[in-house]
Design a protein around this motif. Structure first.
Motif, PDB file in Angstrom:
ATOM      1  N   LEU A   1      15.899  16.989  20.784  1.00  0.00           N
ATOM      2  CA  LEU A   1      16.115  15.619  20.714  1.00  0.00           C
ATOM      3  C   LEU A   1      15.270  15.437  21.943  1.00  0.00           C
ATOM      4  CD1 LEU A   1      19.770  14.814  19.899  1.00  0.00           C
ATOM      5  CD2 LEU A   1      17.699  14.731  18.339  1.00  0.00           C
ATOM      6  N   LYS A   2      15.291  16.089  23.198  1.00  0.00           N
ATOM      7  CA  LYS A   2      14.641  15.800  24.124  1.00  0.00           C
ATOM      8  C   LYS A   2      12.913  15.676  23.924  1.00  0.00           C
ATOM      9  CE  LYS A   2      17.603  16.519  28.177  1.00  0.00           C
ATOM     10  NZ  LYS A   2      17.956  17.438  29.186  1.00  0.00           N
ATOM     11  N   ARG A   3      12.662  16.580  23.028  1.00  0.00           N
ATOM     12  CA  ARG A   3      11.292  16.649  22.898  1.00  0.00           C
ATOM     13  C   ARG A   3      10.599  15.825  21.514  1.00  0.00           C
ATOM     14  NH1 ARG A   3      13.709  20.261  25.203  1.00  0.00           N
ATOM     15  NH2 ARG A   3      12.636  21.953  26.732  1.00  0.00           N
ATOM     16  N   LEU A   4      11.513  14.819  21.167  1.00  0.00           N
ATOM     17  CA  LEU A   4      11.002  13.934  20.183  1.00  0.00           C
ATOM     18  C   LEU A   4      10.395  12.899  20.804  1.00  0.00           C
ATOM     19  CD1 LEU A   4      14.229  13.613  17.824  1.00  0.00           C
ATOM     20  CD2 LEU A   4      12.377  14.973  17.279  1.00  0.00           C
ATOM     21  N   THR A   5       9.220  12.592  20.077  1.00  0.00           N
ATOM     22  CA  THR A   5       8.277  11.410  20.747  1.00  0.00           C
ATOM     23  C   THR A   5       8.921   9.986  19.977  1.00  0.00           C
ATOM     24  OG1 THR A   5       6.907  11.522  18.492  1.00  0.00           O
ATOM     25  CG2 THR A   5       6.374  12.988  20.763  1.00  0.00           C
ATOM     26  N   PRO A   6       8.582   8.835  20.431  1.00  0.00           N
ATOM     27  CA  PRO A   6       8.710   7.549  20.065  1.00  0.00           C
ATOM     28  C   PRO A   6       8.542   7.507  18.512  1.00  0.00           C
ATOM     29  CG  PRO A   6       8.041   7.288  22.233  1.00  0.00           C
ATOM     30  CD  PRO A   6       7.676   8.801  21.667  1.00  0.00           C
ATOM     31  N   GLU A   7       7.377   8.258  17.997  1.00  0.00           N
ATOM     32  CA  GLU A   7       6.911   8.022  16.938  1.00  0.00           C
ATOM     33  C   GLU A   7       7.984   8.746  15.945  1.00  0.00           C
ATOM     34  OE1 GLU A   7       4.882   9.147  19.300  1.00  0.00           O
ATOM     35  OE2 GLU A   7       3.827   7.131  19.287  1.00  0.00           O
ATOM     36  N   ASP A   8       8.542   9.953  16.416  1.00  0.00           N
ATOM     37  CA  ASP A   8       9.474  10.654  15.656  1.00  0.00           C
ATOM     38  C   ASP A   8      10.779   9.866  15.512  1.00  0.00           C
ATOM     39  OD1 ASP A   8       7.937  13.061  15.628  1.00  0.00           O
ATOM     40  OD2 ASP A   8       8.733  13.570  17.710  1.00  0.00           O
ATOM     41  N   MET A   9      11.075   9.132  16.378  1.00  0.00           N
ATOM     42  CA  MET A   9      12.582   8.381  16.358  1.00  0.00           C
ATOM     43  C   MET A   9      12.173   7.286  15.293  1.00  0.00           C
ATOM     44  SD  MET A   9      14.215   9.756  18.474  1.00  0.00           S
ATOM     45  CE  MET A   9      15.453   8.936  19.308  1.00  0.00           C
ATOM     46  N   VAL A  10      11.101   6.946  14.798  1.00  0.00           N
ATOM     47  CA  VAL A  10      11.176   5.693  13.713  1.00  0.00           C
ATOM     48  C   VAL A  10      11.109   6.476  12.426  1.00  0.00           C
ATOM     49  CG1 VAL A  10      10.289   3.887  15.253  1.00  0.00           C
ATOM     50  CG2 VAL A  10       8.627   5.484  14.091  1.00  0.00           C
ATOM     51  N   ASN A  11      10.738   7.679  12.192  1.00  0.00           N
ATOM     52  CA  ASN A  11      10.733   8.485  10.782  1.00  0.00           C
ATOM     53  C   ASN A  11      12.191   8.207  10.518  1.00  0.00           C
ATOM     54  OD1 ASN A  11       8.135   9.437  10.945  1.00  0.00           O
ATOM     55  ND2 ASN A  11       8.774  11.267  12.019  1.00  0.00           N
ATOM     56  N   SER A  12      12.132   8.263   8.740  1.00  0.00           N
ATOM     57  CA  SER A  12      13.513   8.139   8.442  1.00  0.00           C
ATOM     58  C   SER A  12      13.681   8.682   7.008  1.00  0.00           C
ATOM     59  CB  SER A  12      13.609   6.448   7.981  1.00  0.00           C
ATOM     60  OG  SER A  12      12.412   6.126   7.179  1.00  0.00           O
ATOM     61  N   TYR A  13      14.954   8.675   6.633  1.00  0.00           N
ATOM     62  CA  TYR A  13      15.078   9.476   5.292  1.00  0.00           C
ATOM     63  C   TYR A  13      16.084   8.749   4.583  1.00  0.00           C
ATOM     64  CZ  TYR A  13      19.339  10.822   7.641  1.00  0.00           C
ATOM     65  OH  TYR A  13      20.766  10.675   8.323  1.00  0.00           O
ATOM     66  N   ILE A  14      16.305   9.085   3.391  1.00  0.00           N
ATOM     67  CA  ILE A  14      17.261   8.246   2.524  1.00  0.00           C
ATOM     68  C   ILE A  14      18.725   9.219   2.488  1.00  0.00           C
ATOM     69  CG2 ILE A  14      17.968   7.689  -0.048  1.00  0.00           C
ATOM     70  CD1 ILE A  14      15.638   6.065   1.401  1.00  0.00           C
ATOM     71  N   HIS A  15      19.730   8.633   2.884  1.00  0.00           N
ATOM     72  CA  HIS A  15      20.892   9.300   2.989  1.00  0.00           C
ATOM     73  C   HIS A  15      21.658   9.204   1.797  1.00  0.00           C
ATOM     74  CE1 HIS A  15      24.986  10.452   4.391  1.00  0.00           C
ATOM     75  NE2 HIS A  15      24.314  10.791   5.366  1.00  0.00           N
ATOM     76  N   PRO A  16      21.861  10.476   1.223  1.00  0.00           N
ATOM     77  CA  PRO A  16      22.583  10.609  -0.114  1.00  0.00           C
ATOM     78  C   PRO A  16      23.984   9.809  -0.064  1.00  0.00           C
ATOM     79  CG  PRO A  16      23.024  12.657   0.814  1.00  0.00           C
ATOM     80  CD  PRO A  16      22.123  11.813   2.031  1.00  0.00           C
TER      81      PRO A  16
ATOM     82  N   ALA B   1      16.211   7.690  15.002  1.00  0.00           N
ATOM     83  CA  ALA B   1      17.031   7.112  16.166  1.00  0.00           C
ATOM     84  C   ALA B   1      18.627   6.763  15.827  1.00  0.00           C
ATOM     85  CB  ALA B   1      16.366   5.833  16.587  1.00  0.00           C
ATOM     86  N   GLU B   2      18.573   6.072  14.657  1.00  0.00           N
ATOM     87  CA  GLU B   2      20.144   5.652  14.085  1.00  0.00           C
ATOM     88  C   GLU B   2      20.877   6.741  13.819  1.00  0.00           C
ATOM     89  OE1 GLU B   2      21.837   2.958  10.372  1.00  0.00           O
ATOM     90  OE2 GLU B   2      19.894   3.416  10.362  1.00  0.00           O
ATOM     91  N   ASN B   3      20.223   7.744  13.297  1.00  0.00           N
ATOM     92  CA  ASN B   3      21.349   8.939  12.985  1.00  0.00           C
ATOM     93  C   ASN B   3      21.582   9.785  14.083  1.00  0.00           C
ATOM     94  OD1 ASN B   3      22.060  10.962  10.806  1.00  0.00           O
ATOM     95  ND2 ASN B   3      20.944  12.266  11.789  1.00  0.00           N
ATOM     96  N   ILE B   4      20.912   9.716  15.256  1.00  0.00           N
ATOM     97  CA  ILE B   4      21.286  10.397  16.516  1.00  0.00           C
ATOM     98  C   ILE B   4      22.162   9.512  17.031  1.00  0.00           C
ATOM     99  CG2 ILE B   4      20.570  10.692  19.054  1.00  0.00           C
ATOM    100  CD1 ILE B   4      17.549  11.164  17.923  1.00  0.00           C
ATOM    101  N   GLY B   5      22.334   8.026  17.008  1.00  0.00           N
ATOM    102  CA  GLY B   5      23.233   7.224  17.433  1.00  0.00           C
ATOM    103  C   GLY B   5      24.450   7.500  16.720  1.00  0.00           C
ATOM    104  N   LYS B   6      24.463   7.685  15.407  1.00  0.00           N
ATOM    105  CA  LYS B   6      25.873   7.787  14.777  1.00  0.00           C
ATOM    106  C   LYS B   6      26.242   9.227  14.766  1.00  0.00           C
ATOM    107  CE  LYS B   6      24.725   4.933  10.784  1.00  0.00           C
ATOM    108  NZ  LYS B   6      24.313   4.975   9.302  1.00  0.00           N
TER     109      LYS B   6
END
Length: 87
Positions: free
Chosen positions: A37-52, A61-66
């Motif tokens: 996580l310390k090596r993620l870029t701001p661009e990485d943080m906005v990537n997303s996926y579809i949660h099943p 970013a949202e998943n890290i917070g959860k």
């Protein structure tokens, strides 16, 4: 697939293995997560996926917070029990 924690907790190792194995596992897992996580870029943080579970779009970013909230929630349960039991 969505994680089925009740089924996971019924496995033989969850019921009979020394707690130290689980604690060591969590320590290693969280160390790896921090490293990643310390090596993620701001661009990485906005990537997303579809949660099943609910078929919803979730950003990194949202998943890290959860995950952080969920971990703190479990820790609070454990601390409460330890305090109640005087451990």
């Amino acid at each position: 697939k969505v994680y089925q924690e009740k089924e996971w907790s019924n496995l033989i190792d969850a019921r009979t293995a020394p707690i130290s194995l689980s604690l060591s596992y969590l320590t290693a897992l969280h160390a790896k997560l921090v490293y990643l996580l310390k090596r993620l870029t701001p661009e990485d943080m906005v990537n997303s996926y579809i949660h099943p579970d609910g078929n919803v779009n979730v950003s990194v970013a949202e998943n890290i917070g959860k995950y952080a909230w969920h971990s703190n929630h479990h820790f609070a349960h454990i601390k409460s029990l330890a305090d109640r039991m005087g451990w």
